[in-house]
Each structure stands twice: as C-alpha cells, then as structure tokens.
Design a protein around this motif. Structure first.
Motif, PDB file in Angstrom:
ATOM      1  N   HIS A  77     -68.682  -5.728  35.019  1.00 56.39           N
ATOM      2  CA  HIS A  77     -70.040  -6.122  35.419  1.00 56.39           C
ATOM      3  C   HIS A  77     -71.043  -5.507  34.451  1.00 56.39           C
ATOM      4  O   HIS A  77     -70.876  -4.369  34.018  1.00 56.39           O
ATOM      5  CB  HIS A  77     -70.336  -5.624  36.840  1.00 56.39           C
ATOM      6  CG  HIS A  77     -71.722  -5.936  37.314  1.00 56.39           C
ATOM      7  ND1 HIS A  77     -72.718  -4.983  37.399  1.00 56.39           N
ATOM      8  CD2 HIS A  77     -72.287  -7.102  37.720  1.00 56.39           C
ATOM      9  CE1 HIS A  77     -73.833  -5.556  37.851  1.00 56.39           C
ATOM     10  NE2 HIS A  77     -73.595  -6.836  38.040  1.00 56.39           N
ATOM     11  N   ASP A  78     -72.086  -6.275  34.091  1.00 60.76           N
ATOM     12  CA  ASP A  78     -73.198  -5.753  33.306  1.00 60.76           C
ATOM     13  C   ASP A  78     -72.653  -5.126  32.003  1.00 60.76           C
ATOM     14  O   ASP A  78     -71.820  -5.717  31.337  1.00 60.76           O
ATOM     15  CB  ASP A  78     -73.984  -4.763  34.176  1.00 60.76           C
ATOM     16  CG  ASP A  78     -75.257  -4.244  33.556  1.00 60.76           C
ATOM     17  OD1 ASP A  78     -76.281  -4.960  33.578  1.00 60.76           O
ATOM     18  OD2 ASP A  78     -75.243  -3.120  33.029  1.00 60.76           O
ATOM     19  N   TRP A  79     -73.118  -3.915  31.647  1.00 62.24           N
ATOM     20  CA  TRP A  79     -72.635  -3.273  30.423  1.00 62.24           C
ATOM     21  C   TRP A  79     -71.121  -3.042  30.464  1.00 62.24           C
ATOM     22  O   TRP A  79     -70.462  -2.926  29.439  1.00 62.24           O
ATOM     23  CB  TRP A  79     -73.349  -1.942  30.190  1.00 62.24           C
ATOM     24  CG  TRP A  79     -74.372  -1.995  29.095  1.00 62.24           C
ATOM     25  CD1 TRP A  79     -75.734  -2.072  29.234  1.00 62.24           C
ATOM     26  CD2 TRP A  79     -74.122  -1.992  27.684  1.00 62.24           C
ATOM     27  NE1 TRP A  79     -76.342  -2.122  27.998  1.00 62.24           N
ATOM     28  CE2 TRP A  79     -75.375  -2.073  27.025  1.00 62.24           C
ATOM     29  CE3 TRP A  79     -72.979  -1.943  26.895  1.00 62.24           C
ATOM     30  CZ2 TRP A  79     -75.516  -2.085  25.651  1.00 62.24           C
ATOM     31  CZ3 TRP A  79     -73.097  -1.965  25.512  1.00 62.24           C
ATOM     32  CH2 TRP A  79     -74.359  -2.031  24.905  1.00 62.24           C
ATOM     33  N   GLY A  80     -70.568  -2.960  31.663  1.00 59.17           N
ATOM     34  CA  GLY A  80     -69.116  -2.843  31.764  1.00 59.17           C
ATOM     35  C   GLY A  80     -68.411  -4.023  31.134  1.00 59.17           C
ATOM     36  O   GLY A  80     -67.294  -3.892  30.630  1.00 59.17           O
ATOM     37  N   GLY A  81     -69.079  -5.193  31.147  1.00 50.16           N
ATOM     38  CA  GLY A  81     -68.520  -6.363  30.493  1.00 50.16           C
ATOM     39  C   GLY A  81     -68.612  -6.266  28.993  1.00 50.16           C
ATOM     40  O   GLY A  81     -67.658  -6.589  28.265  1.00 50.16           O
ATOM     41  N   MET A  82     -69.744  -5.805  28.500  1.00 47.59           N
ATOM     42  CA  MET A  82     -69.890  -5.663  27.051  1.00 47.59           C
ATOM     43  C   MET A  82     -68.904  -4.631  26.506  1.00 47.59           C
ATOM     44  O   MET A  82     -68.377  -4.771  25.399  1.00 47.59           O
ATOM     45  CB  MET A  82     -71.327  -5.284  26.708  1.00 47.59           C
ATOM     46  CG  MET A  82     -72.329  -6.376  27.068  1.00 47.59           C
ATOM     47  SD  MET A  82     -74.038  -5.902  26.796  1.00 47.59           S
ATOM     48  CE  MET A  82     -74.113  -5.855  25.008  1.00 47.59           C
ATOM     49  N   ILE A  83     -68.635  -3.601  27.309  1.00 49.51           N
ATOM     50  CA  ILE A  83     -67.654  -2.586  26.908  1.00 49.51           C
ATOM     51  C   ILE A  83     -66.235  -3.109  27.096  1.00 49.51           C
ATOM     52  O   ILE A  83     -65.412  -3.101  26.183  1.00 49.51           O
ATOM     53  CB  ILE A  83     -67.873  -1.289  27.719  1.00 49.51           C
ATOM     54  CG1 ILE A  83     -69.233  -0.671  27.376  1.00 49.51           C
ATOM     55  CG2 ILE A  83     -66.736  -0.298  27.477  1.00 49.51           C
ATOM     56  CD1 ILE A  83     -69.699   0.382  28.379  1.00 49.51           C
ATOM     57  N   GLY A  84     -65.938  -3.571  28.314  1.00 44.93           N
ATOM     58  CA  GLY A  84     -64.581  -3.994  28.638  1.00 44.93           C
ATOM     59  C   GLY A  84     -64.124  -5.222  27.876  1.00 44.93           C
ATOM     60  O   GLY A  84     -62.978  -5.280  27.409  1.00 44.93           O
ATOM     61  N   LEU A  85     -65.004  -6.211  27.724  1.00 44.16           N
ATOM     62  CA  LEU A  85     -64.622  -7.415  26.991  1.00 44.16           C
ATOM     63  C   LEU A  85     -64.474  -7.116  25.498  1.00 44.16           C
ATOM     64  O   LEU A  85     -63.624  -7.698  24.827  1.00 44.16           O
ATOM     65  CB  LEU A  85     -65.633  -8.528  27.232  1.00 44.16           C
ATOM     66  CG  LEU A  85     -65.702  -9.063  28.665  1.00 44.16           C
ATOM     67  CD1 LEU A  85     -66.789 -10.125  28.797  1.00 44.16           C
ATOM     68  CD2 LEU A  85     -64.350  -9.632  29.113  1.00 44.16           C
ATOM     69  N   ARG A  86     -65.328  -6.208  25.001  1.00 43.41           N
ATOM     70  CA  ARG A  86     -65.175  -5.823  23.586  1.00 43.41           C
ATOM     71  C   ARG A  86     -63.839  -5.121  23.368  1.00 43.41           C
ATOM     72  O   ARG A  86     -63.168  -5.336  22.352  1.00 43.41           O
ATOM     73  CB  ARG A  86     -66.334  -4.933  23.144  1.00 43.41           C
ATOM     74  CG  ARG A  86     -66.274  -4.528  21.676  1.00 43.41           C
ATOM     75  CD  ARG A  86     -66.270  -5.752  20.760  1.00 43.41           C
ATOM     76  NE  ARG A  86     -66.044  -5.388  19.360  1.00 43.41           N
ATOM     77  CZ  ARG A  86     -64.875  -5.116  18.824  1.00 43.41           C
ATOM     78  NH1 ARG A  86     -63.760  -5.131  19.583  1.00 43.41           N
ATOM     79  NH2 ARG A  86     -64.763  -4.828  17.543  1.00 43.41           N
ATOM     80  N   TRP A  87     -63.433  -4.279  24.329  1.00 46.73           N
ATOM     81  CA  TRP A  87     -62.112  -3.647  24.263  1.00 46.73           C
ATOM     82  C   TRP A  87     -61.020  -4.718  24.300  1.00 46.73           C
ATOM     83  O   TRP A  87     -60.041  -4.654  23.548  1.00 46.73           O
ATOM     84  CB  TRP A  87     -61.954  -2.670  25.429  1.00 46.73           C
ATOM     85  CG  TRP A  87     -60.583  -2.092  25.557  1.00 46.73           C
ATOM     86  CD1 TRP A  87     -60.084  -0.988  24.921  1.00 46.73           C
ATOM     87  CD2 TRP A  87     -59.509  -2.608  26.355  1.00 46.73           C
ATOM     88  NE1 TRP A  87     -58.777  -0.779  25.279  1.00 46.73           N
ATOM     89  CE2 TRP A  87     -58.399  -1.761  26.158  1.00 46.73           C
ATOM     90  CE3 TRP A  87     -59.389  -3.684  27.218  1.00 46.73           C
ATOM     91  CZ2 TRP A  87     -57.187  -1.973  26.795  1.00 46.73           C
ATOM     92  CZ3 TRP A  87     -58.177  -3.912  27.850  1.00 46.73           C
ATOM     93  CH2 TRP A  87     -57.094  -3.045  27.632  1.00 46.73           C
TER      94      TRP A  87
END
Length: 277
Positions: A98-108
């Motif tokens: 969710h939110d920045w968690g997506g930018m972090i998790g999806l980038r990973w």
C-alpha cells in the motif's frame, strides 16, 4: 489480539507482526507513509485464517522500528526487504503493498520476480507519469518540508485531521501511525524518503510483467493522493491478468477505513491462490 515482535537487523531494532503457522506460506505486508504495520490490523487475522502466515514489519523509522543510521532512501528500503526476508528465512512470499509500500515492494519485485507468489496492490504507483500530490510536493521541497512535518508533530491536530479523513479508524491504529512524528530524527525519515525518489528507480517497472501469478488490485474510489485511474494503468501496463476491485465511497486508507469491504476480496485472492495449487 495482535502483538508485535522484535528482531535485531543490521544493529537496528525492527518491530514486526508475525501470525499464523511458521510452516504456512508467507505473506509479506508492506505499509506506506505515514503508517505502520498496524495498517494491516484487520487483514492479518483473516489472512492467517486462510492458512497463510502474514508478516508485517514496521519499516525502519516507522512504528516501533529504529530508523536507519544513514539516509532513509528508497534504495535502502528496497534493500531492507531482502535483509528482513533473510532474517526470517523467507524464500518466496505473497506480497501485499500500500502507498509507499508499493513503490518499495514493487521495486523489490522488479529485481526478484521469481520470489513473488502473488500480489495484492492498493493505492500505490510504480508507473511513469504519476504526479506527486500537494503534500508530497511540500515534503520534497527543502525547508518547506521541514516546517510541514514539524507542524504535523502537533498530535492533537494531527489526530483530528486523520479522524476527519478516516472517520471509522481505530484509535490504536492512529496512535501507531503517529509515532513517526514524535521525534525530529524519525520525522526526517519521511523527508529523506520522498526526496530520494527518482525516475531511474522507476525504469525497471516493466519487469513486473514477468510475474504471472495471481494479482489483485484494490483501490479507494475517492483516493485523493493516487487517483483510482492508476489501478487500471497498473493493470494495463504491468499485470493484464489482474483483478481490479474499486472500494466505493472510500479514500486512500481503505484497509482501516472500510475493512469489511476489503476483507472479502483479500479472501477471494487467497482462495484463488489455493485453487491454483
């Protein structure tokens, strides 16, 4: 009753929730800004009841986790996921963001698509063309951002504003979210993260198309930060096989604003995972 555990990771205390059987498939839930693992309070018991092991860290600087001893950049949070998974001996995961968690998790996930068994994506964006919302633009601006996060450290005012935005939210969730504003060093975590964002980190986003496992995209109909049109953009550009569910009359924080509407779609997602085995 959900309780947090702690572990030492790179000489930092990391707080996290870990429910369900250790032998069950792991579900890694990554929150955004300004949130904590308590974003997933209502989802975690439901995911565990489906026979999975939900694990939700407080990202460094958020909740009860220590901040990084260096700049809290996007790259460092992406690396944190690998380190955290190694600390818990997690090989493959079902990822929820969710939110920045997506930018972090999806980038990973761009770097480790083979480690992703399924995805639930909500109110986040890792596609070119996104324009920062007004508050993000302030956070990204030197001096202006510092004044804004300092003003947000007024707990009474912050809580009042958040209760207007999420009228039905539990008090303990907001208390946990607010913890990042209590100290200047953790408040600066937000500024460092937003200011570290750059287009080079978005460039590999097309690699996500390699993930052919089940994908569910959940979005608040009236999200004021990342409009629901990005749900369709995410599907069209990255996951053409994804299922999209728009949660009516909700904003950005759907998991704590309308959990009763979100939970059935989460259960459907994991049932589809089990049915494919």
């Amino acid at each position: 009753m959900i309780t947090k555990k702690t572990l030492q990771l790179n000489d930092q205390k990391i707080s996290y929730i870990d429910e369900g059987s250790k032998t069950s498939p792991a579900v890694l839930l990554i929150h955004g800004v300004p949130e904590s693992s308590m974003l997933w309070k209502h989802l975690i018991p439901e995911i565990a009841s489906q026979g999975f092991r939900p694990i939700a860290p407080d990202l460094p600087g958020f909740g009860q986790s220590d901040r990084f001893p260096y700049a809290s950049t996007w790259e460092k949070y992406v690396a944190f996921i690998t380190d955290f998974m190694e600390a818990l001996s997690l090989e493959k995961i079902h990822l929820v963001v969710h939110d920045w968690g997506g930018m972090i998790g999806l980038r990973w996930a761009c770097d480790f698509p083979d480690k992703v068994e399924s995805l639930i994506i909500s109110d986040t964006c890792l596609v070119p063309g996104y324009r920062w919302h007004p508050l993000a633009r302030k956070w990204r601006t030197p001096e202006v951002g510092e004044r804004v996060v300092e003003a947000m450290a007024n707990k009474e005012a912050w809580m009042t504003n958040m209760k207007k935005e999420i009228p039905s939210v539990d008090e303990d969730i907001l208390e946990d979210f607010f913890s990042i504003f209590e100290k200047e060093e953790t408040r600066n975590t937000i500024l460092e993260l937003y200011r570290s964002a750059n287009l080079q980190l978005v460039e590999p986003y097309q690699k996500l198309a390699q993930i052919k496992k089940p994908v569910t995209i959940l979005w608040g109909e009236n999200d004021p930060y990342i409009p629901s049109g990005f749900a369709y953009k995410t599907r069209d550009e990255q996951f053409p096989h994804a299922t999209i569910e728009i949660i009516p009359s909700t904003g950005h924080f759907i998991h704590v604003e309308a959990p009763e509407q979100v939970i059935p779609f989460v259960k459907d997602h994991y049932q589809s995972v089990l049915n494919q085995k």
